[in-house]
Scaffold this motif. Structure first.
Motif, PDB file in Angstrom:
ATOM      1  N   ASP A  52       0.825  -1.202   0.000  1.00 20.92           N
ATOM      2  CA  ASP A  52       0.000   0.000   0.000  1.00 20.92           C
ATOM      3  C   ASP A  52       0.861   1.255   0.000  1.00 20.92           C
ATOM      4  N   TYR A  53       0.262   2.345  -0.471  1.00 25.43           N
ATOM      5  CA  TYR A  53       0.924   3.633  -0.319  1.00 25.43           C
ATOM      6  C   TYR A  53      -0.119   4.746  -0.252  1.00 25.43           C
ATOM      7  N   THR A  54       0.308   5.846   0.334  1.00 27.78           N
ATOM      8  CA  THR A  54      -0.512   7.045   0.485  1.00 27.78           C
ATOM      9  C   THR A  54       0.342   8.249   0.141  1.00 27.78           C
ATOM     10  N   PHE A  55      -0.251   9.205  -0.535  1.00 33.92           N
ATOM     11  CA  PHE A  55       0.448  10.474  -0.713  1.00 33.92           C
ATOM     12  C   PHE A  55      -0.578  11.602  -0.625  1.00 33.92           C
ATOM     13  N   GLY A  56      -0.090  12.772  -0.271  1.00 36.32           N
ATOM     14  CA  GLY A  56      -1.005  13.893  -0.140  1.00 36.32           C
ATOM     15  C   GLY A  56      -0.295  15.140   0.326  1.00 36.32           C
ATOM     16  N   GLY A  57      -1.076  16.124   0.656  1.00 40.71           N
ATOM     17  CA  GLY A  57      -0.515  17.376   1.114  1.00 40.71           C
ATOM     18  C   GLY A  57      -1.614  18.348   1.487  1.00 40.71           C
ATOM     19  N   GLY A  58      -1.201  19.527   1.875  1.00 47.20           N
ATOM     20  CA  GLY A  58      -2.181  20.523   2.262  1.00 47.20           C
ATOM     21  C   GLY A  58      -1.556  21.880   2.457  1.00 47.20           C
ATOM     22  N   ILE A  59      -2.408  22.867   2.564  1.00 49.44           N
ATOM     23  CA  ILE A  59      -1.982  24.238   2.815  1.00 49.44           C
ATOM     24  C   ILE A  59      -2.902  24.837   3.868  1.00 49.44           C
ATOM     25  N   GLU A  60      -2.310  25.583   4.773  1.00 53.69           N
ATOM     26  CA  GLU A  60      -3.071  26.251   5.828  1.00 53.69           C
ATOM     27  C   GLU A  60      -2.657  27.718   5.875  1.00 53.69           C
ATOM     28  N   TYR A  61      -3.659  28.580   5.784  1.00 53.21           N
ATOM     29  CA  TYR A  61      -3.410  30.013   5.872  1.00 53.21           C
ATOM     30  C   TYR A  61      -4.029  30.535   7.163  1.00 53.21           C
ATOM     31  N   GLY A  62      -3.247  31.288   7.924  1.00 50.94           N
ATOM     32  CA  GLY A  62      -3.752  31.864   9.158  1.00 50.94           C
ATOM     33  C   GLY A  62      -3.480  33.351   9.236  1.00 50.94           C
ATOM     34  N   ASN A  63      -4.407  34.078   9.845  1.00 54.22           N
ATOM     35  CA  ASN A  63      -4.144  35.504  10.047  1.00 54.22           C
ATOM     36  C   ASN A  63      -4.725  35.975  11.367  1.00 54.22           C
ATOM     37  N   THR A  64      -4.099  36.991  11.894  1.00 56.46           N
ATOM     38  CA  THR A  64      -4.554  37.634  13.130  1.00 56.46           C
ATOM     39  C   THR A  64      -4.889  39.098  12.848  1.00 56.46           C
ATOM     40  N   TRP A  65      -5.373  39.325  11.641  1.00 60.06           N
ATOM     41  CA  TRP A  65      -5.675  40.674  11.184  1.00 60.06           C
ATOM     42  C   TRP A  65      -6.724  41.342  12.072  1.00 60.06           C
ATOM     43  N   PHE A  66      -7.758  40.552  12.389  1.00 62.44           N
ATOM     44  CA  PHE A  66      -8.845  41.106  13.192  1.00 62.44           C
ATOM     45  C   PHE A  66      -8.503  40.969  14.672  1.00 62.44           C
ATOM     46  N   SER A  67      -8.724  42.001  15.400  1.00 60.75           N
ATOM     47  CA  SER A  67      -8.365  42.034  16.813  1.00 60.75           C
ATOM     48  C   SER A  67      -9.028  40.895  17.572  1.00 60.75           C
ATOM     49  N   LYS A  68      -8.242  40.216  18.378  1.00 60.39           N
ATOM     50  CA  LYS A  68      -8.692  39.148  19.269  1.00 60.39           C
ATOM     51  C   LYS A  68      -9.166  37.894  18.528  1.00 60.39           C
ATOM     52  N   ASN A  69      -8.900  37.815  17.222  1.00 60.95           N
ATOM     53  CA  ASN A  69      -9.283  36.653  16.423  1.00 60.95           C
ATOM     54  C   ASN A  69      -8.053  36.034  15.766  1.00 60.95           C
ATOM     55  N   GLU A  70      -8.084  34.723  15.634  1.00 60.04           N
ATOM     56  CA  GLU A  70      -7.086  34.001  14.839  1.00 60.04           C
ATOM     57  C   GLU A  70      -7.845  33.095  13.887  1.00 60.04           C
ATOM     58  N   LEU A  71      -7.828  33.443  12.613  1.00 59.67           N
ATOM     59  CA  LEU A  71      -8.584  32.732  11.586  1.00 59.67           C
ATOM     60  C   LEU A  71      -7.655  31.822  10.796  1.00 59.67           C
ATOM     61  N   LYS A  72      -8.117  30.593  10.533  1.00 62.99           N
ATOM     62  CA  LYS A  72      -7.322  29.635   9.764  1.00 62.99           C
ATOM     63  C   LYS A  72      -8.196  29.006   8.680  1.00 62.99           C
ATOM     64  N   LEU A  73      -7.646  28.965   7.463  1.00 63.77           N
ATOM     65  CA  LEU A  73      -8.275  28.306   6.326  1.00 63.77           C
ATOM     66  C   LEU A  73      -7.343  27.201   5.864  1.00 63.77           C
ATOM     67  N   ALA A  74      -7.896  26.026   5.565  1.00 61.77           N
ATOM     68  CA  ALA A  74      -7.031  24.891   5.219  1.00 61.77           C
ATOM     69  C   ALA A  74      -7.655  24.049   4.122  1.00 61.77           C
ATOM     70  N   PHE A  75      -6.800  23.499   3.288  1.00 62.37           N
ATOM     71  CA  PHE A  75      -7.187  22.521   2.275  1.00 62.37           C
ATOM     72  C   PHE A  75      -6.225  21.355   2.356  1.00 62.37           C
ATOM     73  N   SER A  76      -6.752  20.133   2.281  1.00 63.76           N
ATOM     74  CA  SER A  76      -5.881  18.956   2.258  1.00 63.76           C
ATOM     75  C   SER A  76      -6.385  17.952   1.236  1.00 63.76           C
ATOM     76  N   TYR A  77      -5.441  17.196   0.684  1.00 64.81           N
ATOM     77  CA  TYR A  77      -5.729  16.155  -0.303  1.00 64.81           C
ATOM     78  C   TYR A  77      -4.964  14.905   0.095  1.00 64.81           C
ATOM     79  N   LYS A  78      -5.605  13.757  -0.074  1.00 72.59           N
ATOM     80  CA  LYS A  78      -4.965  12.487   0.272  1.00 72.59           C
ATOM     81  C   LYS A  78      -5.450  11.419  -0.694  1.00 72.59           C
ATOM     82  N   GLN A  79      -4.530  10.604  -1.201  1.00 66.50           N
ATOM     83  CA  GLN A  79      -4.898   9.459  -2.027  1.00 66.50           C
ATOM     84  C   GLN A  79      -4.385   8.185  -1.365  1.00 66.50           C
TER      85      GLN A  79
END
Length: 664
Positions: A328-355
């Protein structure tokens, strides 16, 4: 009998708790932000100090230190798994530095094959695992976080041996970890070897048809593991690291040794159980408010399983015997973007792929079957901290599973299974943390989680006893938790959690009429189940003074099969207790006594197979020869208790160990 050389000159440290900087931070998924917000979290962490104190050399036994966790022994396969608040290992996936490492075919992984010598900490999330992990965290997640060097040169070695109740040497281990941090770059590496030639049953065992007592039949295993990590740290905020890991082993499967005459012993051996991984992780900060994390990985898993005709393990000729191989084998990856632009908030957006790709040869001479799935995840998570004492975390994700290929074997010819369309899953969760007073925190969470069926769930014939069901849908769970934790008198850490889970669309077996299977009666997995898990956890650790330390945790778990209330819930005790008492009478000596109690558990749904309740006690003495050198001696299962996590598959009787440890 093999006689490895015990390398007394290659020795290693039983380290103290690692500081935060010793942990590979890129591998931590649920990061709590500022240091003073670390307390505003429901994530539980097993430190390297916890692991070392209790001599937990594999991940399964280390996880068993926590409340809410119970060990499962899948005896017929000699696999050590866990239940987390009633959720099994397929519903609580395993990660290494945030990278999924469970087997593509069935979603499980034998936790006994994962040693703890190179682990910095283990992060456990129960029910409310972050959506940033990706798919399948129905009941939680387990993340093994590796180490990261902090000095220009550092190393630790360990070597040891074990003996059974007759003082016959039967176990050897050696492990090396080393690292160097040069500021701009660092390197971290390690290697370990463990060999168990056999183990011995309790003297209370009564002989059965397939086991005469004494040395357990077919009970050896050997494991090798090596890894190296190279990291680049061009500034205080950015980091780039690539890790290579290789582990190989072989294991035997002790046959069923219970009294249920309807069970036929299996004579199985695994000539090789090999896993190889390479993964890249990075963190790049843009300005003061924007961060991008990347991950990419490729993971291979190969094993061979031989089913022999009889206890001589020398022929494979009968209809039930086979020589099966997985590649068997698996491969994949992902990206995560985070920002603290807005006061008192930490927002994270993420995408991942796996086969996931599973390739198997069911028996020598047959063509290789191939199965492949794709998994996508789109996630959003936000932490809002209006005050230093209050924090809210909300997350949501959309996930998708696509069947790429599934080959059926009919009359020794490959044909395609009918492929169903893409399966969708939605997750949404929220949690709140409130610092009631300086040393008391309240938390509450609710999480709607899902798990996609595995390749085995959908396409396996279960050695001729089942029919596949390619159209299986995801399982769903609604997890609730309410908890309190705190400190008292600067010496006591304590807490309690109340949890409830409602699981729908559960994959369960249905007996089929008027169908033909090679070994009837025939069954099929279908989405017909509804279950409920209810329980509570209590835990406390007291550093009484410089000499005394004590710990206690208790779990009560009530699992109910709503669909089939006449069936017993499998493999989990209703009550579980773990405790230890540590005493250091003089500077150069540390003593530890620990005990674990498990209530009875059922090994089949009709309740005719029962693993009885038990208490197991352990003792250890550590001689602190020097701040960088110590020696350990101990005994496990002091009372030589005859006990089992699954009926008919008994654990070791009394056994002894000795380790020498050195650090630089």
């Amino acid at each position: 009998m093999r006689t490895p050389v015990l390398l007394l000159t290659m020795t290693a440290l039983s380290p103290a708790a690692l500081a935060d900087e010793d942990i590979f931070e890129l591998g931590v998924i649920e990061v709590n932000g500022k240091a003073d917000q670390e307390k505003l979290s429901d994530k539980e962490t097993i430190t390297s100090e916890d692991i070392t104190r209790n001599n937990r050399n594999d991940v399964a036994s280390a996880l068993n230190l926590l409340p809410g966790v119970s060990v499962q022994n899948l005896g017929a396969r000699n696999e050590r798994l866990i239940y987390l608040r009633g959720f099994n290992s397929r519903q609580v996936p395993l990660f290494m530095d945030g990278i999924p490492v469970y087997v593509p075919y069935d979603g499980n992984v034998d936790l006994n094959r994962f040693t703890t010598f190179d682990i910095g900490q283990i992060d456990v999330s129960k029910g409310n695992a972050s959506v940033l992990y990706g798919p399948n965290t129905l009941g939680g997640s387990v993340n093994l976080v590796s180490k990261r060097p902090t000095k220009k040169l550092e190393a630790n070695l360990t070597t040891g041996m074990g003996m059974d109740s007759q003082f016959d040497a039967n176990y050897y281990q050696t492990a090396l970890n080393f690292g160097s941090n040069q500021g701009l770059w660092y390197v971290q590496g390690g290697a370990s070897y463990s060999d168990r030639q056999f183990w011995r049953l309790s003297d209370d065992f009564k002989a059965t048809a397939s086991e005469d007592g004494g040395i357990r039949e077919n009970s050896g295993n050997t494991d090798y593991k090596g890894n190296i990590k190279l990291g680049l740290t061009p500034n205080d905020t950015d980091e780039y690291a690539i890790t290579y890991s290789n582990q190989s082993g072989q294991k035997d499967t002790p046959p069923y040794a219970g009294t249920d005459k309807t069970i036929t012993p299996r004579y199985w051996r695994w000539p090789y159980w090999d896993k190889e991984s390479v993964y890249f992780l990075s963190k790049t900060q843009f300005g003061n408010d924007h961060t991008v994390k990347l991950r990419a990985y490729h993971d291979t898993f190969r094993n061979s399983l031989k089913s022999f005709d009889n206890a001589n393990y020398n022929t494979i000729t009968r209809p039930y015997a086979f020589d099966s191989r997985y590649d068997d084998y698996t491969f994949g990856g992902g990206i995560e973007y985070g920002n603290t632009w807005f006061s008192k908030n930490e927002l994270k957006l993420a995408f991942s792929y796996k086969q996931d790709v599973h390739r198997e040869v069911g028996n020598i001479g047959q063509p290789q079957q191939r199965f492949a799935d794709e998994l996508f995840s789109y996630a959003l998570e936000n932490s809002y901290t209006p005050t230093d004492d209050l924090k809210f975390v909300v997350g949501t994700s959309y996930e998708q599973q696509k069947q790429i290929q599934a080959q059926n074997l009919i009359n020794n010819r490959l044909v395609s299974f009918p492929l169903s369309g893409a399966k969708d899953a939605y997750n949404i969760q929220g949690s709140a943390f409130y610092q009631l007073i300086d040393d008391v925190q309240l938390h509450a969470s609710i999480a709607h989680k899902t798990r996609f069926p595995t390749i085995k769930d959908r396409f396996s014939y279960r050695l001729g006893s089942a029919l596949p069901n390619p159209g299986l849908q995801p399982e769903k769970a609604l997890n609730y938790e309410l908890g309190l934790s705190g400190k008292a008198f600067n010496l006591l850490d304590y807490g309690t959690n109340l949890f409830f889970s409602q699981i729908d669309n559960t994959i369960d077996s249905v007996t089929l009429l008027n169908t033909s299977c090679s070994t009837p009666p025939c069954f099929q997995l279908q989405n017909i189940g509804q279950q409920e898990n209810l329980g509570t956890e209590v835990f406390a650790t007291a550093q009484i003074n410089d000499q005394w330390r004590a710990h206690f945790n208790y779990t009560w778990l009530d699992r109910n099969n709503i669909t089939n209330p006449q069936y017993f819930s499998l493999d989990t005790p209703r009550h579980k207790v773990f405790s230890y008492l540590e005493y250091q009478p003089i500077r150069y000596l540390r003593l530890l006594a620990s005990a674990e109690y498990n209530d009875k558990r059922y090994s089949n749904t009709t309740g005719t197979r029962v693993a009885k309740d038990f208490v197991v006690g352990n003792l250890k003495a550590t001689f602190l020869v020097h701040k960088n050198l110590n020696a350990e001696f101990g005994v496990n299962n002091v009372a030589d208790q005859l006990y089992a996590y699954e009926e008919g598959f008994f654990e070791q009787g009394r056994n002894y160990f000795a380790n020498i440890n050195l650090s630089y």
